[in-house]
Write a protein that holds these residues in place. Structure first.
Motif, short mmCIF file in Angstrom:
data_model
loop_
_atom_site.label_atom_id
_atom_site.label_comp_id
_atom_site.label_asym_id
_atom_site.label_seq_id
_atom_site.Cartn_x
_atom_site.Cartn_y
_atom_site.Cartn_z
N SER A 17 0.79 -1.23 0.00
CA SER A 17 0.00 0.00 0.00
C SER A 17 0.81 1.28 0.00
N PHE A 18 0.30 2.26 -0.73
CA PHE A 18 0.92 3.58 -0.83
C PHE A 18 -0.12 4.63 -0.50
N LEU A 19 0.27 5.58 0.36
CA LEU A 19 -0.63 6.66 0.72
C LEU A 19 0.12 7.97 0.50
N MET A 20 -0.36 8.72 -0.48
CA MET A 20 0.41 9.87 -0.95
C MET A 20 -0.15 11.20 -0.45
N VAL A 21 0.72 12.17 -0.33
CA VAL A 21 0.31 13.56 -0.09
C VAL A 21 0.40 14.25 -1.45
N ALA A 22 -0.72 14.65 -2.00
CA ALA A 22 -0.74 15.22 -3.35
C ALA A 22 -0.46 16.72 -3.29
N ASP A 23 0.78 17.07 -2.93
CA ASP A 23 1.07 18.51 -2.72
C ASP A 23 1.20 19.27 -4.03
N TYR A 24 1.68 18.63 -5.10
CA TYR A 24 1.72 19.34 -6.38
C TYR A 24 0.30 19.57 -6.91
N HIS A 25 -0.59 18.64 -6.64
CA HIS A 25 -1.99 18.89 -7.05
C HIS A 25 -2.57 20.08 -6.29
N ALA A 26 -2.16 20.21 -5.02
CA ALA A 26 -2.70 21.32 -4.22
C ALA A 26 -2.25 22.68 -4.76
N LEU A 27 -1.12 22.69 -5.47
CA LEU A 27 -0.64 23.95 -6.03
C LEU A 27 -1.59 24.53 -7.08
N THR A 28 -2.52 23.71 -7.58
CA THR A 28 -3.49 24.26 -8.54
C THR A 28 -4.45 25.23 -7.85
N SER A 29 -4.51 25.16 -6.51
CA SER A 29 -5.42 26.09 -5.82
C SER A 29 -4.79 26.86 -4.66
N VAL A 30 -3.73 26.33 -4.03
CA VAL A 30 -3.17 27.02 -2.86
C VAL A 30 -2.06 27.98 -3.30
N ARG A 31 -2.14 29.21 -2.83
CA ARG A 31 -1.15 30.22 -3.24
C ARG A 31 -0.38 30.77 -2.04
N ASP A 32 -0.30 29.98 -0.97
CA ASP A 32 0.33 30.47 0.26
C ASP A 32 1.29 29.39 0.74
N GLY A 33 2.59 29.68 0.58
CA GLY A 33 3.62 28.68 0.88
C GLY A 33 3.56 28.15 2.31
#
Ligand code: TYM
Length: 313
Positions: free
Chosen positions: A38-54
């Protein structure tokens, strides 16, 4: 080589998770992950499509892994990793982008919905399904537990695999979704799909006060004695056999039913909330680093094969 099949899912670290994320994706993952690799990922690059605050994204990444641990995922039995620490994901996404057409990506719901609302979609949102295809296909995932809103994305991943295999020969496995009946679309306090963007959520680690405030706001303009929107959430945390007599006894008494739901949700959430609060940043960071190193090894060897067949290596 393990004889087990491979399971993979991911969540975006773009804000507080809600019980829709839990029942739609995390719980189905938890129920079966030990039977798979099993793999459980944090999709942080996907979040960049909406989050603009580092700072917010950085904290979101820590918090989502803290969530994975608090709900009970054992890092010994699952590779918990951060997408952005495995550069092969963006590399493979680019290769898929070069295989699919613009009209094909224009059919994606996330993109279409944005455009239908008159909003401008960024190019990342447009090619989002190919990054998700890369997430899944790099690890030869057989099964992907998700909520109903991700069904189309798994189809896109299958399509990307097929297009690649067709062009370059058998390389990728076509994955299947795992969408469970009854929890594929967890409703929010207004009866629509629970979603951060609709402001209708019950946060996964809500305090009792927040639970009470959200439950009291559940829309109850039902025609009969049973407040459907209350019941729909209630049956996630208590069996329908147990709920039947309660809803009979309090027929038409919406306030009493909501108070029962508040107690039941709090009883369900509070042990996880306590665990969440007891996990340190250091523990989280160690889990991310260890898991991402393992993921990188697998992704690296898969990409070597991909680079060779496409001709860049
Ligand atoms: P995300 O972060 O929007 O949502 C995480 C998971 O929660 C599920 N979900 C729901 N399920 C039932 N009822 C709801 N109301 C509800 N709201 C959300 C979602 O279906 C999802 O399973 N693109 C993905 C993240 C991703 C991914 C992946 C998933 C990136 N790469 C690879 C699987 C495999 C997303 O944005 O999920």
């Amino acid at each position: 080589m393990s004889a087990k099949q491979t399971l993979l899912t991911g969540l975006q670290p773009s804000g507080d998770l809600h019980i829709g994320n839990y029942f739609g994706a995390l719980k189905p993952f938890l129920d079966v992950y030990k039977d798979y690799q099993s793999f459980l990922m944090v999709a942080d690059y996907h979040a960049l499509t909406s989050v603009r605050d580092g700072a917010k994204l950085r904290q979101g990444i820590i918090d989502i892994v803290r969530t994975y641990l608090a709900v009970g995922v054992d890092p010994k039995d699952a590779v918990i990793f951060k997408q952005s620490l495995v550069q092969e994901h963006t590399e493979l996404a680019w290769i898929f982008d070069c295989l699919v057409t613009v009209p094909f990506l224009q059919q994606a719901h996330a993109y279409k919905d944005k455009v239908a609302k008159g909003l401008e979609a960024n190019a990342g949102l447009f090619t989002y399904p190919m990054l998700m295809a890369a997430d899944i296909l790099l690890y030869n995932a057989d099964v992907v537990p998700v909520g109903e809103d991700q069904r189309q994305h798994i189809e896109y991943a299958r399509e990307a695999a097929a297009k690649f295999n067709n062009a370059y020969g058998e390389t990728f496995k076509e994955p299947k979704d795992m969408i469970l009946k009854g929890v594929g679309v967890v409703p929010g306090t207004d009866g629509q799909k629970m979603s951060k963007s609709y402001g209708n959520t019950i946060p996964l680690f809500a305090s009792k006060d927040v639970i009470a405030e959200r439950v009291m706001s559940i829309v109850t303009d039902s025609s009969g004695d049973k407040p459907e929107n209350v019941y729909a959430i209630h049956k996630l945390v208590r069996s329908e056999t147990e709920l039947e007599p309660i809803y009979k006894e309090y027929a038409g008494k919406y306030k009493a039913l909501k108070e029962t739901l508040i107690d039941d949700l709090d009883a369900f959430i509070s042990p996880m909330r306590e665990r969440y609060e007891s996990i340190t940043d250091e523990q989280v960071i160690a889990v991310i680093e260890e898991g991402s190193a393992k993921a990188r090894e697998i992704a690296k060897s898969k990409m070597e094969a991909v680079r060779a067949v496409v001709g860049v290596a």
